[in-house]
Design a protein around this motif. Structure first.
Motif, short mmCIF file in Angstrom:
data_model
loop_
_atom_site.label_atom_id
_atom_site.label_comp_id
_atom_site.label_asym_id
_atom_site.label_seq_id
_atom_site.Cartn_x
_atom_site.Cartn_y
_atom_site.Cartn_z
N ASP A 1 0.83 -1.20 0.00
CA ASP A 1 0.00 0.00 0.00
C ASP A 1 0.87 1.26 0.00
O ASP A 1 0.61 2.20 -0.74
CB ASP A 1 -0.91 0.02 1.23
CG ASP A 1 -1.98 -1.04 1.19
OD1 ASP A 1 -2.47 -1.34 0.08
OD2 ASP A 1 -2.33 -1.57 2.25
N LEU A 2 1.89 1.26 0.84
CA LEU A 2 2.79 2.41 0.88
C LEU A 2 3.56 2.55 -0.42
O LEU A 2 3.75 3.66 -0.93
CB LEU A 2 3.75 2.28 2.06
CG LEU A 2 4.76 3.41 2.26
CD1 LEU A 2 4.05 4.75 2.43
CD2 LEU A 2 5.64 3.13 3.47
N GLN A 3 3.99 1.43 -1.00
CA GLN A 3 4.70 1.48 -2.27
C GLN A 3 3.81 2.03 -3.38
O GLN A 3 4.27 2.80 -4.23
CB GLN A 3 5.21 0.07 -2.62
CG GLN A 3 6.34 -0.38 -1.71
CD GLN A 3 6.58 -1.87 -1.76
OE1 GLN A 3 5.68 -2.64 -2.10
NE2 GLN A 3 7.77 -2.30 -1.37
N ALA A 4 2.54 1.67 -3.38
CA ALA A 4 1.61 2.19 -4.38
C ALA A 4 1.46 3.70 -4.25
O ALA A 4 1.42 4.43 -5.25
CB ALA A 4 0.25 1.50 -4.24
N MET A 5 1.37 4.19 -3.01
CA MET A 5 1.27 5.63 -2.80
C MET A 5 2.54 6.35 -3.28
O MET A 5 2.46 7.42 -3.89
CB MET A 5 1.04 5.93 -1.32
CG MET A 5 -0.33 5.58 -0.81
SD MET A 5 -1.67 6.49 -1.63
CE MET A 5 -1.19 8.18 -1.34
N LEU A 6 3.68 5.76 -3.05
CA LEU A 6 4.94 6.39 -3.48
C LEU A 6 5.04 6.42 -5.00
O LEU A 6 5.54 7.41 -5.58
CB LEU A 6 6.13 5.65 -2.88
CG LEU A 6 6.31 5.79 -1.36
CD1 LEU A 6 7.39 4.86 -0.86
CD2 LEU A 6 6.65 7.24 -0.99
N VAL A 7 4.59 5.37 -5.66
CA VAL A 7 4.58 5.37 -7.13
C VAL A 7 3.67 6.47 -7.65
O VAL A 7 4.02 7.20 -8.59
CB VAL A 7 4.13 3.99 -7.66
CG1 VAL A 7 3.88 4.05 -9.17
CG2 VAL A 7 5.19 2.94 -7.36
N PHE A 8 2.49 6.61 -7.04
CA PHE A 8 1.58 7.68 -7.45
C PHE A 8 2.22 9.05 -7.28
O PHE A 8 2.17 9.90 -8.17
CB PHE A 8 0.29 7.60 -6.63
CG PHE A 8 -0.53 8.85 -6.70
CD1 PHE A 8 -1.09 9.25 -7.88
CD2 PHE A 8 -0.72 9.62 -5.56
CE1 PHE A 8 -1.83 10.42 -7.96
CE2 PHE A 8 -1.46 10.78 -5.63
CZ PHE A 8 -2.02 11.18 -6.82
N ILE A 9 2.85 9.28 -6.14
CA ILE A 9 3.48 10.58 -5.88
C ILE A 9 4.61 10.82 -6.87
O ILE A 9 4.80 11.93 -7.37
CB ILE A 9 3.99 10.65 -4.43
CG1 ILE A 9 2.80 10.62 -3.46
CG2 ILE A 9 4.81 11.90 -4.19
CD1 ILE A 9 3.20 10.49 -2.01
N SER A 10 5.38 9.79 -7.19
CA SER A 10 6.48 9.93 -8.14
C SER A 10 5.96 10.30 -9.53
O SER A 10 6.53 11.17 -10.20
CB SER A 10 7.26 8.61 -8.21
OG SER A 10 8.29 8.69 -9.16
#
Length: 524
Positions: free
Chosen positions: A160-169
């Motif tokens: 879940d955190l990795q998905a959020m970081l990809v979105f922010i990137s």
């Protein structure tokens, strides 16, 4: 047993009268310190036994594997049986061997019940500490948590955190316009640190079912408090993970438990072994948090006991709150050692019969310098004390005995199977797929693979126009224009602007635009 206190030791020629820890001051915290091999583990064991016998649940970490013996009874066949009996006679103790109710836990799920927390429960401050992030990187992590909270995207596990970081990137420009500069290099650094954490086995800490604190505060059928033992021998290979987890648990107890004032005995006693790991290179904000918890958690009925080699390992503001102390021998081979020894001696109330500094240097294995809170919470005079032998087995149990204890646990099956429910990863994936279909239907001859087109990003001016669009255009008009453009670029732009306006205007739109902006659900 005296139901108002725990017998710690004493007795014998030249030694103190019986030394007892009063249960009503058990939540005033404590310290067990001393050099390696001086008897700290045995002291920890007899304190855990004492609290359990008084009906107080205990949580402790087993960093060497020795404390699992609490689950088994001591025995007359043990090699130390005769010395134990001699010590018991010296200090006036009627030693009775007994096993104690134990629940085994393990972050890796190998030597006990799995123990987990969600990413959201851990929070950005502790995660930043765990991942060793810089201040700008911690800022990006705070943005990720803020976005997840605003958009109702639960952060439960690492994906879940990795998905959020990809979105922010993928959308750093637009998000920077809203929250301040978000550097893609900082995002990349966080992602690399998450990879290291996964390689160390830390991913198992995050997820569901998350730990229910009530499961740490139970008693057996005889009314004895259960002793929760965290298997930490393997965990100690990742000391930052170990310290962060225990601090999270302590913080959760502080946040969740109700105020109880000054109870007759603690509701839970928490032993923090290898306490120096908590403070090594810790940022000021984290140390301040620990000071706050140590100061206030006693009103929740929780006693915290730090176990470490040297009292100097604990910050002075916290050390001053530790009223119950057992100081095993300190060695003074260097100038720094000698200074630490003097400082340790100065924290005790002097006894005219001996010099505290000399006593700390001279006590042997199984002996200690002790001071416990007396009436009205006043520290007693320091005493030289013979520590009592344990009632349970000294040393670890074998694998078969551990397996039998786990199989007979009242928590068997509750935490064994991981739960992967709908959360940020799944919701971002669903939005991306829905947005791709919407854009494909709106386009004229488009490729239909818009969810991963890196050219479809807004700049800051587009972001501002989206806000004006949402404010100035009636909802009915926005709905009526979703498919009128004839070109591929115009149709995508209209659909995108409509969705983006909904994103920042309300939460009802659920930010479909995120799917168009990039590969939200690719794990990197």
């Amino acid at each position: 047993m005296d139901q108002d206190s725990i017998f710690v030791g004493g007795g014998g020629e030249g030694y103190a009268t019986p030394q007892r820890l009063l249960l009503k001051y058990g939540n005033r915290h404590g310290l067990v310190a001393g050099a390696t091999g001086t008897g700290k583990t045995v002291t920890l064991q007899i304190l855990a036994e004492g609290f359990s016998s008084a009906g107080v649940p205990v949580f402790l970490s087993d960093v060497k594997g020795d404390l699992s013996g609490i689950a088994a009874s001591g025995s007359a066949t043990h090699k130390l049986h005769e010395p134990f009996m001699k010590r018991a006679a010296t200090i006036g103790l009627d030693l009775q061997y007994s096993a104690f109710p134990v629940t085994f836990w393990d972050l890796f799920g190998e030597q006990g019940h799995p123990i987990r927390a969600t990413v959201a429960e851990m929070g950005p401050l502790l995660l930043s500490r765990l991942l060793e992030l810089t201040e700008p990187q911690e800022g990006v992590l705070n943005v990720a948590f803020r976005l997840a909270d605003e958009e109702e995207l639960p952060l439960l596990d690492l994906k879940d955190l990795q998905a959020m970081l990809v979105f922010i990137s993928e959308n750093a420009t637009e998000i920077s316009a809203r929250y301040g500069l978000v550097s893609t290099s900082s995002i990349g650094a966080i992602q690399r640190r998450l990879l290291v954490l996964e390689n160390q086995g830390g991913a198992g800490l995050f997820g569901e079912p998350a730990l229910d604190l009530a499961d740490l505060m139970t008693r057996d059928a005889d009314g004895r408090g259960r002793i929760n033992i965290l298997a930490a021998d393997k965990l100690m290979a990742s000391p930052r993970l170990y310290a962060t987890f225990l601090l999270w648990l302590l913080s959760e107890l502080f946040e969740e438990l109700p105020e109880v004032g000054d109870p007759d005995k603690p509701k839970l006693v928490f032993f923090f072994d290898e306490a120096h790991l908590l403070f090594d290179d810790a940022p000021k904000a984290l140390v301040s948090k620990v000071e706050q918890v140590a100061r206030l958690i006693r009103s929740k009925g929780v006693g915290v006991y730090f176990i470490t080699q040297n009292p100097a390992d604990v910050p002075e503001n916290i050390l001053g709150q530790l009223g119950n102390r057992v100081q095993h021998a300190l060695r003074a081979f260097t100038a720094k050692d000698q200074k630490d020894l003097r400082m340790a001696a100065q924290t005790y109330r002097d006894n005219p019969r001996f010099a505290t500094e000399d006593a700390i240097r001279e006590v042997g294995t199984g002996e200690a310098v002790t001071s416990f809170l007396e009436a009205k919470g006043i520290p007693s005079m320091v005493e030289r004390t013979l520590i009592r032998p344990p009632s349970s087995q000294l040393g670890p149990i074998d694998a078969a005995t551990r397996a039998a204890v786990i199989a007979g646990s009242p928590l068997k099956g509750k935490y064994d199977t991981p739960l992967d429910r709908d959360s940020a990863f799944e919701r971002l994936k669903a939005r991306s797929e829905a947005a791709a279909r919407e854009a494909a239907e709106a386009g004229a001859g488009g490729s239909g693979d818009l969810a991963f087109n890196p050219d479809l990003r807004l700049d800051a001016d587009d972001f501002k126009r989206a806000r004006r669009y949402d404010a100035d255009t009636p909802a009915s008009s926005r709905r009526s224009t979703s498919g009128k453009s004839s070109s591929r670029s115009d149709s995508v732009s209209d659909a995108f602007m409509k969705s983006f306006a909904r994103q920042i205007g309300t939460k009802s739109g659920q930010a479909v635009v995120r799917g168009i902006l990039g590969g939200l659900f690719k794990r990197r």
